[in-house]
Each structure stands twice: as structure tokens, then as C-alpha cells.
Design a protein around this motif. Structure first.
Motif, PDB file in Angstrom:
ATOM      1  N   SER A  70      -5.560  -3.086  -3.218  1.00  0.00           N
ATOM      2  CA  SER A  70      -6.315  -2.445  -4.296  1.00  0.00           C
ATOM      3  C   SER A  70      -5.901  -3.052  -5.628  1.00  0.00           C
ATOM      4  N   VAL A  71      -6.524  -4.152  -5.963  1.00  0.00           N
ATOM      5  CA  VAL A  71      -6.249  -4.837  -7.228  1.00  0.00           C
ATOM      6  C   VAL A  71      -7.585  -5.132  -7.902  1.00  0.00           C
ATOM      7  N   ARG A 115       3.978  -0.453  10.721  1.00  0.00           N
ATOM      8  CA  ARG A 115       5.401  -0.765  10.897  1.00  0.00           C
ATOM      9  C   ARG A 115       5.725  -2.164  10.391  1.00  0.00           C
ATOM     10  N   ALA A 116       4.803  -3.089  10.597  1.00  0.00           N
ATOM     11  CA  ALA A 116       5.030  -4.474  10.152  1.00  0.00           C
ATOM     12  C   ALA A 116       5.132  -4.548   8.633  1.00  0.00           C
ATOM     13  N   ILE A 117       4.217  -3.894   7.941  1.00  0.00           N
ATOM     14  CA  ILE A 117       4.236  -3.928   6.469  1.00  0.00           C
ATOM     15  C   ILE A 117       5.513  -3.283   5.934  1.00  0.00           C
ATOM     16  N   LYS A 118       5.901  -2.152   6.513  1.00  0.00           N
ATOM     17  CA  LYS A 118       7.146  -1.491   6.084  1.00  0.00           C
ATOM     18  C   LYS A 118       8.352  -2.404   6.314  1.00  0.00           C
ATOM     19  N   ASP A 139       6.871   5.052  -2.392  1.00  0.00           N
ATOM     20  CA  ASP A 139       7.697   4.557  -3.502  1.00  0.00           C
ATOM     21  C   ASP A 139       7.739   3.030  -3.567  1.00  0.00           C
ATOM     22  N   SER A 140       6.620   2.393  -3.192  1.00  0.00           N
ATOM     23  CA  SER A 140       6.528   0.936  -3.309  1.00  0.00           C
ATOM     24  C   SER A 140       6.709   0.531  -4.771  1.00  0.00           C
ATOM     25  N   ASP A 154       0.844  -1.195   0.000  1.00  0.00           N
ATOM     26  CA  ASP A 154       0.000   0.000   0.000  1.00  0.00           C
ATOM     27  C   ASP A 154       0.885   1.253   0.000  1.00  0.00           C
ATOM     28  N   PRO A 155       0.788   2.117  -1.029  1.00  0.00           N
ATOM     29  CA  PRO A 155       1.665   3.302  -1.108  1.00  0.00           C
ATOM     30  C   PRO A 155       1.419   4.312   0.016  1.00  0.00           C
ATOM     31  N   ARG A 156       0.261   4.192   0.687  1.00  0.00           N
ATOM     32  CA  ARG A 156       0.018   5.078   1.829  1.00  0.00           C
ATOM     33  C   ARG A 156       0.865   4.659   3.023  1.00  0.00           C
TER      34      ARG A 156
END
Length: 438
Positions: free
Chosen positions: A244-245, A428-431, A223-224, A217-219
Motif C-alpha cells: 500500500s504505497v 509466516r514467510a513475511i514475518k 508494529d512494522s 504489511d501491518p496486518r
């Protein structure tokens, strides 16, 4: 497969005359792009309105015998401006007036909503010099409003057999009684996929305002990177976990036919985009992941009972309680004497105490503990299969960030790892996981 590309252009791709010019250049750059599916004009900027939303509003006002002139004039001006800017003259004003008249005299909500695609289709066919084929000639629903795939395939084959190039509006079709019927969601995406399957296209291009699907998620991850390739199964997993696909309904015809989909950016056509491939295509990216997605706000109901496995009726009783309370369970990780029910808060909807009490009465457990404010993160990728160290990489990344893992589940397909964490650790986990695989 035929040497044909079916190209669908979304609302942002056809929002104004400048976007139409970009679309024409894209279509004419490859002569295999023979069947074009347009959406209704989308927003030109953040303060703008989608044409479909305005048409819904017109129908709603008309249904209550209220004037919708002001709203319809915005719609009318938008289409007339596009025609004027593109130097097109084919009686658009008369067509717009006729549609307004029908809405005023009780035309259905589906009819009103579909006119954005219809009008954009007329403009695009005139601009390209392609034949215009109304979607109601091709896309058929049965009398209950269900899409009729077999009848539609037959129609598409017969109607397009001798048509080399055509514009076919997305989003709608027709019922047996002649009434316009729209798809519930992802309408133009579905139409494009149906036409691609019907003509057995080599490729289905889905043109939008982003250069493919992003890994995260870019939010959350600025810069994903975009996913270069993703299979239908991976896409389903990511979609289910909130990414979002494309919605599954929008790709079932192409999945069935094994036709690849390329998600492309109208504003950056040179970008490769994301290629959606058949599940049987070879795995070319072992040792990595395809994407990360997740959702917040789950509650875990943890149930312990000694010799649970030997009580043959235990799981049936537990699921009966969920069923009678109309609750879907997302995941059920278990051990020898315990099972956890992971349930979305939107499903529980204030039923938690009632459900817990019913489990106590019906299942007679040793203990029940509830853990609210949980989030689920899914790490998805066929590249994880038979690759050592993927899980270690994920868990090490979380440990370095001081994130406590509350639950882990992985299916035997090894397509994804699902991790339960606190809501507060979600971003934080996703990052952390994303960075670990860069």
C-alpha cells in the motif's frame, strides 16, 4: 529548485473541523508551504462515509430520475458543519444548492465526484486566507481525456507566477470543451505532484493518517517499522507486489523533475515519515532491505523440453499462446531444459486446461506440470546491491521456519529477490524475513 513546499492533505486529514485546525497549524509552521492541495473529506470513523462516494451516489440516482435529496443532505450538512465550527461565512449554502441543481439537471459523474475537493478547497482557502485557484484553471486534459502535461505545466507556470500562496483542489481538471475530468486513481496525489513539478518545488509533502510507508504489511507484521527512505524504483517494485504505497501515476511528475516526496502524518506531524528520493541519490543503507511485499494466488506452469535452448522458435511459440489467450506472465525463471511460467490466478481465470493443451500441441514439450496455490514474496532494497549475505539471511530465516522455497528469481540490478512459496506459508514467510533484518 525553488524554496517552495507543495503540501497535499488527504481525506482523513480534512475530515472535520478538528482536522482542519491541525492542518492550518502544520501549514503555518513553515512559511515555505505555499501551495496546498486538499482532498474531499474522508471518513471520520469506521461507520462514516467518504464525501466522494456520496456524491457518486447522488449522480447515479439523478441519472435514473430518482430523488437524491436524502444523500445530498448528508453532504450538505457535513460541509456546513465544518464552516460553522470554523466560524467561516462565505455563502457555502448557496454554492451547495447550485451544485445540487447541476447534478439534478444531468451533470456528469466526474463533475459530481470532483465537488468534494472543490468545496474543501473553498473552505481551506477561506480558513487560511490563501487565494483559491480552481483546478480547472490549471489541470488540462486533451479531447480524448488524456492528461496534457505540457499544456498544464505552461498554465501552472503562468498562473502561479505572481501568486504567493494558494489552495488548489486535487483530483480533477478540465477538457477542451469545458467538461470536468477526474483522474482515474490517486487523484489528489497526482494534482499535488503536478503542481510541485510546475513550480519546481524543493519538496512535495503528502499528508495522510500514517507516519510513512511501513516495511511490511501491518496486518501481517504488527508494529512494522516505517521506511525512512525509499527510491522511486524501490517504490515501484513494492507497489507492483501489492504494497500500500503511492501509485506510480501519482508520482511520475515529481520523479521526472527529481523532486523528493515526504509522506507525513497529519495526526503526528513531528514524525519524520518516509522520504521518497531520486534513484540517483547515493545508497546510504547497505546491508539491509527497504521493504517486503507480496501477493498470493499464483499458478506455476513448469515446462520441460530437452535442448529447449536450441529450438529458436520455442519461446516465441510459448509467448504467442499467452498473448492469444490474453494472459500476462509475472515471471519466467528458467534453466537449460526447463522454463516456469508464473501467472496470477486472476489472469488465468479458468483458462489453465486450455493453455496447457495449447502448449502441448504448439510447443511439443517433454512434460508440463502445474503447481497451484503459490505466493510470491519480494524483498526489496538498493542496500542489497554489492552486499554479501543478504540472500543467505533471507533463506536462513525461511529455513528456520520450515518454509519450503519453490522458486527464486533476482534481476541483475540486485534491487529485489522474489521468492515463490506455498500460499499457506505466506504470512509466516513475511514475518520471518522482517524479523531477520531487525
Amino acid at each position: 529548485m525553488n524554496d517552495i513546499i507543495v503540501a497535499k492533505f488527504g481525506g482523513s486529514s480534512l475530515a472535520d473541523s478538528q482536522q482542519f485546525a491541525k492542518v492550518k497549524k502544520i501549514i503555518e509552521s513553515d512559511n515555505r508551504r505555499r501551495y496546498i492541495i486538499p482532498s474531499a473529506p474522508g471518513k471520520r470513523d469506521k461507520k462514516d462515509h467518504k464525501i466522494t462516494d456520496l456524491l457518486y451516489m447522488c449522480q447515479q440516482l439523478a441519472a435514473h430520475n430518482l430523488s437524491f435529496d436524502d444523500i445530498y443532505n448528508i453532504v450538505k450538512k457535513r460541509f456546513l458543519d465544518i464552516c460553522s465550527d470554523l466560524n467561516l461565512s462565505f455563502g457555502m449554502e448557496d454554492i451547495l444548492d447550485e451544485i445540487k441543481e447541476k447534478i439534478a439537471h444531468g451533470a456528469s459523474r466526474d463533475y459530481a465526484a470532483s465537488r468534494g475537493e472543490y468545496l474543501n478547497g473553498l473552505i481551506l482557502s477561506n480558513y487560511l486566507g490563501y487565494e483559491f485557484i480552481d483546478a480547472e484553471e490549471l489541470i488540462l486534459f486533451d479531447k480524448t481525456g488524456k492528461f496534457d502535461a505540457k499544456a498544464t505545466d505552461d498554465k501552472v507556470n503562468a498562473r502561479l507566477a505572481d501568486v504567493s500562496h494558494a489552495v488548489i483542489p486535487g483530483f480533477y481538471g478540465v477538457m477542451p470543451n469545458g467538461e470536468i475530468k477526474t483522474f482515474s486513481r490517486g487523484g489528489s496525489d497526482i494534482t499535488g505532484a503536478i503542481i510541485a513539478k510546475g513550480v519546481m518545488a524543493q519538496l512535495y509533502e503528502n499528508w495522510t493518517d500514517v507516519s510513512g510507508f511501513l516495511m511490511a504489511d501491518p496486518r501481517i507484521v504488527k508494529d512494522s517499522k516505517p521506511m525512512e527512505k525509499v527510491t522511486y524504483k524501490e517504490l515501484r517494485e513494492l507497489s507492483y507486489m501489492g504494497a500500500s504505497v503511492l501509485h506510480e501515476e501519482a508520482i511520475f511528475p515529481t520523479r521526472e523533475a527529481g523532486i523528493p516526496i515526504n509522506i507525513k502524518n497529519t495526526n503526528a506531524p513531528e514524525d519524520a515519515g518516509t522520504m521518497i528520493l531520486s534513484d540517483i541519490s547515493p545508497v546510504s543503507h547497505t546491508g539491509t532491505i527497504t521493504g517486503i511485499a507480496g501477493k498470493k494466488d499464483f499458478t506455476v506452469i513448469s515446462i520441460e523440453k530437452t535442448f529447449m535452448g536450441s529450438d529458436r522458435s520455442f519461446f516465441r511459440k510459448l509467448m504467442t499462446i499467452m498473448e492469444t489467450n490474453d494472459i500476462s506472465v509475472e515471471h519466467m525463471p528458467s534453466s537449460i531444459d526447463s522454463i516456469s511460467l508464473i501467472i496470477s490466478d486472476s489472469e488465468l481465470n479458468s483458462k489453465l486446461q486450455k493453455v496447457v493443451e495449447e502448449i502441448r500441441i504448439y510447443c511439443n514439450p517433454d512434460s508440463i506440470i502445474c503447481y497451484p496455490n503459490m505466493a510470491l514474496v519480494a524483498v526489496v532494497g538498493r542496500g542489497m546491491i554489492n552486499t554479501k549475505g543478504i540472500s543467505a539471511k533471507v533463506f536462513t530465516a525461511l529455513a528456520k521456519e520450515g518454509i519450503n522455497i519453490r522458486m527464486i528469481t533476482q534481476g541483475s540490478s540486485e534491487l529485489n529477490i522474489i521468492i515463490g512459496i506455498e500460499n499457506g506459508d505466506f504470512e509466516r514467510a513475511i514475518k520471518a524475513i522482517y524479523e531477520a533484518f531487525q
